[in-house]
Scaffold this active site. Structure first.
Site, short mmCIF file in Angstrom:
data_model
loop_
_atom_site.label_atom_id
_atom_site.label_comp_id
_atom_site.label_asym_id
_atom_site.label_seq_id
_atom_site.Cartn_x
_atom_site.Cartn_y
_atom_site.Cartn_z
N SER A 1 0.76 -1.30 -0.06
CA SER A 1 0.11 0.04 -0.10
C SER A 1 0.77 1.23 -0.01
O SER A 1 1.86 1.24 0.23
CB SER A 1 -0.93 0.20 1.16
OG SER A 1 -1.40 -1.13 1.47
N ASP B 1 9.34 -9.65 9.16
CA ASP B 1 9.42 -11.01 9.29
C ASP B 1 8.76 -11.71 10.40
O ASP B 1 9.64 -11.44 11.70
CB ASP B 1 10.98 -11.40 9.17
CG ASP B 1 11.03 -12.89 9.10
OD1 ASP B 1 10.00 -13.66 8.99
OD2 ASP B 1 12.19 -13.56 9.14
N ASP C 1 8.96 -17.60 11.70
CA ASP C 1 10.05 -18.50 11.63
C ASP C 1 9.75 -19.83 11.66
O ASP C 1 8.59 -20.21 12.01
CB ASP C 1 10.89 -17.95 12.80
CG ASP C 1 11.57 -16.65 12.60
OD1 ASP C 1 11.91 -16.24 11.48
OD2 ASP C 1 11.98 -15.93 13.67
#
Lengths: 807, 119
Positions: A275, A347, A350
């Site tokens: 966006s 991130d 994991d």
């Protein structure tokens, strides 16, 4: 004889009844489907938006004014009534969509489509979508009964609508697929929020990176996937002072990656999900009031992912885009503030390798054994027995890959650690933002937000602008979670979270504007490890250059920027290619295309041919550069575009440039330019022969596809709009600005908004796709911000929702 | 009035009445009952109820759809691979309804024959 005839006609009657009452393959039950009294002919109408409707459980009357865009302006007397009304009205206009999305979220599509959807459903179950929704429900039950009560009000509203329906009133998709709506529940809202979390924070390449690292070694890996690119114009300005942060980054334990070979990984959300948002301060605004804009880039679908509403009580008055299934306004404004989101792209997934004992009841951890928990997923399948999938859970999270799913390893598996499983209270953030009056209220609202991490832009009538990168972020050691980790070692666990107050943010920065476009959140000075999760590197620079280019900005400037088609990516490579490529051996046909490319001003407008040539040329080039990565044996990551272009320009004789197949020749970047150009020219010639031309609009063929596998009859094709991915106007084939909003913080605020769809979810309604043409043309609709329940000349119809007396 | 016209009218009237509380197959019940009460000969026993429902469904579909500019009819016609024409969809709607009614009417006639032969 008589009996035979009777029997025959009886069989004929039963036969025709069965044929016309049963769904056969993709064909709906035609008798039911085409009956004028109960079939699709009953959907050949607009929704009724006048008169009075009785709703059980309402405390007081709720007035709903509709304007010419079919936007409901809701005036309730209290919060409970407001969210009941929101549920009721959302269901009224989007029932099939809200239910279908939660089926998709929870891995229940096999119930509708049969066995063909089983693989999808298993993936969603193993991803822990239902588990995550359960955690969110448990959190609300324990810590936030108030929000849970509102979510229940919304469910009551949806159900009030469903209960009013007769089968002939069901949305047309139910008739097509021959099923019926089930009751809505509070958990379905939690599932919908998980769906958003997956869409925006459900992607990662850890396992692909692991394969890639094994294949090319650390040095090459770091070259192709650097933590920072050589250009970085981060979300939070570089000059930000971080000295207030006194909690250090987790020290590195020196862990090694587990270099397994992983053949196949689960499906990922579209990497283009992203966006833009920005806001300028009063000093930088031509009217003296801050101006804010937001445009979330998502799949272009019908019915649209957004539904615009005004939601008000005597205490507050919010307006903007809602997500059908969730409460409150998601991207919008009220009388005091405006806000919008872009994806923070961090991130937060994991992967851990798990070693089981002999009967897979325990797994190794910290030198001993820990018990596995089992979550039994029962996947119901249409016309078939249910499929049972037992998913093993560790303290990390679900073991997604094991011997039963995409792996043949008997005694090991890969467990997923995802912040989406942590049970946040995302709904609360929106409820609070809808009521917020100033910067303090805005920051207070954000603290409940866990995932998907978002860049929340803010502007207020008091004159503040701000941007917080909000999410629950693990405080990782350097490099943690880039690759598959050993799940038996405690030091590989997430050790702690970054304290919320230390999430990167900026308020009223000196430069007079804030912006985000999914780029790197910070520069190297930020004291926590921020892994490069595929950050965008083009839109942000175009946006920031624009805001640095002059002193004052108007609403018109904002519109122009939303619709900006400058292709910075092409501008950074094409001149170099044209300059260094040996064009002497081009054929006459190729020469024409070469000249067309030379004449292009790097502008992705609809009637240009340059963008199509660029797409072909760069696409072929990328494939030639990374031919080493073309493997069916293992899942590999695709090197970043920015870094690819960097290498082409700066390390043109790197061994990656060589085409592996041609053993007798060592190619350089310049050779690849020419090879790719010739391949592209051949393909462009074909396109011209097949379709008449390769102008950008023609080549791209932007479309908005119906949620049901893009059912062509309910979709819109060949929408004439420019842009592309990595361009501020980020419209590619089936993806782009799914909602464009501009708000000026006058008192009360004035706003523009539009999205590529329409308010009605009914393909038979003229409001189904009526915004698309204006959206494509770069136009906006004024959002009629009503200041009281008094009817104005913008109101075309009014419906009153009345408390139903108990019977 | 002959039986054909009476049967035609009765099939429509029954369809309307049964339609108040039965789903789409009210047309089959209606045609069956009309055939019992007003039996017809040979092909008429199929063609008359067929025509009655063909027109009843077709006209209804046309009237409903014309009030909404045939927006959905065009899309459903495309969906069912009928070329996107609302007219074709309306025609097919009539044929589907007519078929169901016609076959149910034959069952009605055979039932009537059997009943008459027993008394």
């Amino acid at each position: 004889m008589k009996y035979a005839k009777l029997l025959l006609s009886l069989l004929g009657t039963l036969g025709i009844f069965f044929l016309l009452n049963t769904k056969i393959g993709a064909l709906p039950p035609l008798g039911k489907f085409l009956s004028p009294a109960s079939g699709i002919w009953q959907n050949e109408t607009d929704e009724s938006i006048s008169g009075e409707v009785m709703i059980p459980g309402l405390q007081e009357e709720v007035v709903v004014h509709y304007d010419a865009q079919l936007i409901p302006h809701v005036f309730a007397q209290n919060d409970h009534d407001l969210y009941k009304a929101q549920g009721y009205l959302t269901a009224k206009h989007r029932l099939w969509q809200i239910e279908f999305q939660t089926y998709a979220a929870s891995g229940r599509l096999s119930e509708i489509f049969g066995e063909g959807a089983l693989e999808y459903d298993r993936t969603e179950r193993r991803r822990g979508m239902g588990y995550g929704a359960d955690q969110a429900m448990a959190y609300m039950e324990k810590y936030d009964q108030e929000t849970l009560a509102f979510v229940q009000d919304y469910a009551d509203g949806v159900n009030a609508y469903i209960n009013q329906l007769e089968p002939e009133d069901y949305p047309v998709e139910y008739k097509l697929l021959d099923y019926k709506p089930e009751a809505w529940t509070a958990k379905k809202t939690a599932l919908l929020l998980m769906y958003m979390t997956k869409m925006l924070a459900g992607g990662d390449d850890d396992l692909e990176y692991t394969n890639t690292l094994r294949l090319i070694g650390k040095e090459n890996f770091d070259l192709l996937f650097p933590d920072f690119f050589d250009v970085n114009d981060p979300v939070i300005p570089k000059e930000t002072d971080w000295s207030f942060i006194d909690v250090p980054q987790t020290p590195s334990p020196g862990s090694e990656a587990v270099l397994d070979t992983i053949k196949e990984t689960i499906s990922k959300p579209n990497p283009d999900n992203g966006s833009n948002n920005w806001a300028v301060s009063g000093a930088k605004s031509s009217t003296g009031n801050p101006i804010l804009a937001n445009d979330p880039h998502l799949g272009l679908n019908l019915p649209s992912i957004w539904f615009v509403m005004q939601l008000s009580t005597p205490e507050y008055n919010a307006f903007g885009a809602t997500i059908p299934g969730a409460l409150g306004v998601i991207s919008g404004f009220n009388q005091h503030i405006s806000w919008g989101e872009t994806n923070a792209t961090r991130d937060v997934i994991d992967w851990y390798k798990i070693e089981f004992n002999q009967d897979r009841t325990q797994y190794q951890y910290d030198g001993s054994w820990k018990d596995v928990k089992v979550r039994v997923e029962e996947i119901k399948i249409k016309n078939q027995a249910a499929y049972i999938d037992s998913v093993l859970y560790t303290h990390h999270g679900p073991v997604v890959y094991d011997k039963n799913f995409k792996s043949d390893s008997e005694w090991s598996g890969y467990a997923m650690k995802w912040v989406g499983h942590e049970g946040g209270n995302n709904q609360k953030t929106f409820l609070q933002l809808n009521r917020a009056k100033n910067y303090e209220d805005y920051t207070a609202a954000l603290q409940y937000w866990n995932a998907p991490a978002q860049n929340f832009v803010f502007a207020s009538t008091e004159g503040d602008i701000a941007l917080w990168i909000q999410g629950k972020f693990p405080n990782k050691w350097e490099g943690q979670g880039k690759f598959l980790m050993d799940g038996s070692k405690p030091e590989n666990d997430w050790q702690s979270y970054i304290p919320q107050a230390y999430n990167a943010h900026t308020k009223n920065p000196e430069r007079g504007f804030v912006s985000s476009a999914n780029q790197h959140p910070v520069d190297e000075a930020y004291p926590y490890y921020v892994f490069n999760d595929g950050y965008e590197t083009y839109r942000n620079r175009v946006i920031n250059d624009f805001f640095n280019s002059k002193e004052e900005f108007s609403i018109q400037d904002f519109k122009d920027l939303h619709n900006n088609n400058d292709n910075l990516k092409a501008a950074e490579l094409v001149p170099y290619m044209l300059e260094t490529m040996d064009a002497s051996g081009l054929t006459a046909d190729e020469k024409v295309i070469y000249e067309e490319m030379k004449a292009w001003k790097f502008n992705n407008d609809i009637d240009e041919v340059g963008p199509s040539i660029w797409r072909q040329w760069y696409g072929k080039l990328y494939g030639l550069v990374w031919d080493e990565f073309d493997s069916e044996e293992t899942a590999l990551a695709s090197p970043y575009t920015y870094q690819t272009i960097y290498l082409l320009k700066n390390q043109g004789d790197h061994k990656f440039m060589d085409i592996v197949e041609t053993e007798d020749k060592t190619e350089t970047a310049q050779d690849l330019f020419l090879l790719a150009f010739k391949e592209a020219a051949a393909r462009l010639k074909e396109i011209k022969e097949e379709e008449g031309s390769y102008t950008w609009a023609n080549y791209k063929g932007t479309y908005a596809g119906h949620l049901l596998q893009g059912l062509p009859a309910f979709s819109r094709f060949d929408i004439p709009i420019g842009g592309d991915r990595n361009i501020v106007n980020a419209t590619s084939e089936n993806h782009g600005p799914s909602w464009r909003m501009i708000v000026e913080m006058s008192s009360p605020p004035t706003a523009l908004g539009i999205y590529p769809g329409g308010q009605s979810g009914n393909p038979g309604s003229k409001y189904y796709d009526d915004f698309i043409d204006d959206w494509a043309a770069g136009e906006y609709h004024s959002l009629n911000f009503l200041q009281s329940s008094e009817k104005t000349d913008k109101v075309i119809e009014t419906q009153t929702l009345k408390p139903a007396r108990d019977e | 009035m002959n039986n054909k016209i009476l049967n035609f009218i009765a099939t429509i009237v029954f369809t309307f009445l049964f339609g108040l509380f039965l789903p789409w197959w009210s047309i089959m019940v209606a045609a069956f009952l009309s055939a019992l009460l007003l039996p017809l000969e040979k092909w008429s026993s199929f063609l008359v109820p067929f025509s009655a429902i063909f027109f009843y469904w077709g006209i209804q579909a046309f009237v409903i759809s014309s009030r909404n500019d045939f927006i959905l009819a065009g899309k459903i016609s495309e969906l069912l691979q009928l070329g996107g024409s609302p007219d074709v969809l309306i025609f097919v709607t009539g044929v589907i309804g007519g078929l169901a009614a016609g076959i149910a009417a034959i069952l009605g006639r055979e039932t009537k024959v059997l009943l008459l032969s027993k008394t």
